[in-house]
Design a protein around this motif. Structure first.
Motif, PDB file in Angstrom:
ATOM      1  N   GLN A 176      10.674   6.943   4.311  1.00  0.00           N
ATOM      2  CA  GLN A 176      10.726   7.468   2.941  1.00  0.00           C
ATOM      3  C   GLN A 176       9.508   7.013   2.135  1.00  0.00           C
ATOM      4  O   GLN A 176       8.942   7.774   1.374  1.00  0.00           O
ATOM      5  N   SER A 177       9.165   5.724   2.329  1.00  0.00           N
ATOM      6  CA  SER A 177       8.004   5.182   1.613  1.00  0.00           C
ATOM      7  C   SER A 177       6.751   5.955   1.980  1.00  0.00           C
ATOM      8  O   SER A 177       5.966   6.330   1.113  1.00  0.00           O
ATOM      9  N   GLY A 237       0.803  -1.221   0.000  1.00  0.00           N
ATOM     10  CA  GLY A 237       0.000   0.000   0.000  1.00  0.00           C
ATOM     11  C   GLY A 237       0.832   1.265   0.000  1.00  0.00           C
ATOM     12  O   GLY A 237       0.308   2.361   0.185  1.00  0.00           O
ATOM     13  N   LEU A 238       2.141   1.134  -0.196  1.00  0.00           N
ATOM     14  CA  LEU A 238       3.040   2.299  -0.235  1.00  0.00           C
ATOM     15  C   LEU A 238       3.890   2.232  -1.498  1.00  0.00           C
ATOM     16  O   LEU A 238       4.059   1.159  -2.074  1.00  0.00           O
ATOM     17  N   VAL A 239       4.434   3.371  -1.925  1.00  0.00           N
ATOM     18  CA  VAL A 239       5.403   3.321  -3.030  1.00  0.00           C
ATOM     19  C   VAL A 239       6.782   3.008  -2.455  1.00  0.00           C
ATOM     20  O   VAL A 239       7.007   3.128  -1.248  1.00  0.00           O
ATOM     21  N   LEU A 289      18.096   1.003  11.762  1.00  0.00           N
ATOM     22  CA  LEU A 289      17.913   2.392  11.325  1.00  0.00           C
ATOM     23  C   LEU A 289      17.605   2.477   9.833  1.00  0.00           C
ATOM     24  O   LEU A 289      16.800   3.293   9.393  1.00  0.00           O
ATOM     25  N   ILE A 290      18.263   1.613   9.067  1.00  0.00           N
ATOM     26  CA  ILE A 290      18.033   1.609   7.606  1.00  0.00           C
ATOM     27  C   ILE A 290      16.587   1.210   7.303  1.00  0.00           C
ATOM     28  O   ILE A 290      15.917   1.841   6.481  1.00  0.00           O
ATOM     29  N   ARG A 291      16.111   0.195   8.018  1.00  0.00           N
ATOM     30  CA  ARG A 291      14.721  -0.237   7.825  1.00  0.00           C
ATOM     31  C   ARG A 291      13.754   0.895   8.139  1.00  0.00           C
ATOM     32  O   ARG A 291      12.826   1.180   7.381  1.00  0.00           O
ATOM     33  N   GLU A 292      14.022   1.572   9.263  1.00  0.00           N
ATOM     34  CA  GLU A 292      13.140   2.682   9.661  1.00  0.00           C
ATOM     35  C   GLU A 292      13.176   3.815   8.629  1.00  0.00           C
ATOM     36  O   GLU A 292      12.154   4.392   8.282  1.00  0.00           O
TER      37      GLU A 292
END
Ligand code: SAH
Length: 225
Positions: free
Chosen positions: A210-211, A173-175, A202-205
């Motif tokens: 961003q998405s 549901g996100l780009v 942190l990268i996942r977050e």
């Protein structure tokens, strides 16, 4: 998955189906695509497939008989889950629709031309009508190629892990978040530090943030859904 495409221009699929992922899916026997020349099912000696519209008006209409013969000859050989007609006024193709179609076993896709097909085909033989956008193409072939590509890449084993379809835009549901590769810096344009930090959490977050931000900016409608 088996896909039977009924078309007046089978050659139009040479490009889209003989490269990259759709090609690989066929080589791995995960997708079987069969093209059928509608003209071969014409009933008169001139192999006619279109005729003038009743009541006049511009453009030709695709005739009932060849289309009915072609669809019904396929249906005699196996059960089809959907008989799809590509049409500008059909249901708009989106990722949830592609996901749903990708689990089917056998589908037919009928490509229209001219002013379209005789309405009685749509009423009696077509089970689903799909549009790839609110604009008019000259034929259903490009639409069919788009539909097939969107389904085939979802079939299990077609994409490797590294390109998993689950991480693509729309699946959650996100780009998608932005992506980067080497070099770290080009003309002073830098890759965000966080992606080089090695800190997975942190990268996942960051990617998720961003998405969400991009979805708000570019596809706010997805968040309402
Ligand atoms: N007279 C029709 C358009 C015919 S275009 C109308 O106004 O609705 C010729 C064929 O191209 C159609 O029969 C359909 O099969 C295909 N086509 C055109 N635009 C399309 C779209 N946006 N999505 C899917 N198929 C499309």
């Amino acid at each position: 998955m088996r896909i039977d495409i009924i078309t007046l221009f089978p050659e139009m699929f040479d490009g889209p189906f003989s490269h990259s992922i759709v090609k690989r899916a066929q080589e791995k026997n995960m997708a079987e695509i069969h093209l059928h020349q509608l003209r071969d099912h014409a009933t008169d000696k001139h192999r006619r497939v279109d005729d003038y519209p009743f009541s006049g008006g511009a453009g030709m209409v695709m005739m009932i008989e060849p289309v009915a013969r072609c669809i019904e000859s396929l249906q005699k050989q196996r059960q089809y889950d959907e008989v799809i007609y590509t049409s500008p006024d059909g249901e708009l193709l989106d990722q949830p629709m592609a996901n749903r179609l990708s689990v089917l076993s056998n589908i037919i896709i009928l490509c229209g031309h001219y002013k379209g097909i005789d309405e009685r085909i749509r009423e009696h033989l077509i089970t689903k009508e799909i549009s790839i956008g609110n604009y008019v193409l000259s034929g259903g072939e490009l639409a069919a190629a788009v539909i097939v590509d969107s389904l085939v890449r979802l079939l299990p084993g077609v994409l490797g892990d590294e390109t998993s379809a689950l991480s693509d835009s729309f699946q959650d549901g996100l780009v998608s978040p932005p992506v980067y590769t080497r070099p770290r810096e080009f003309r002073g344009w830098k890759v965000p530090d966080i992606l080089l930090s090695g800190n997975e959490k942190l990268i996942r977050e960051w990617k998720n943030e961003q998405s969400v931000r991009r979805t708000k900016q570019r596809r706010p409608g997805l968040l309402d859904e």
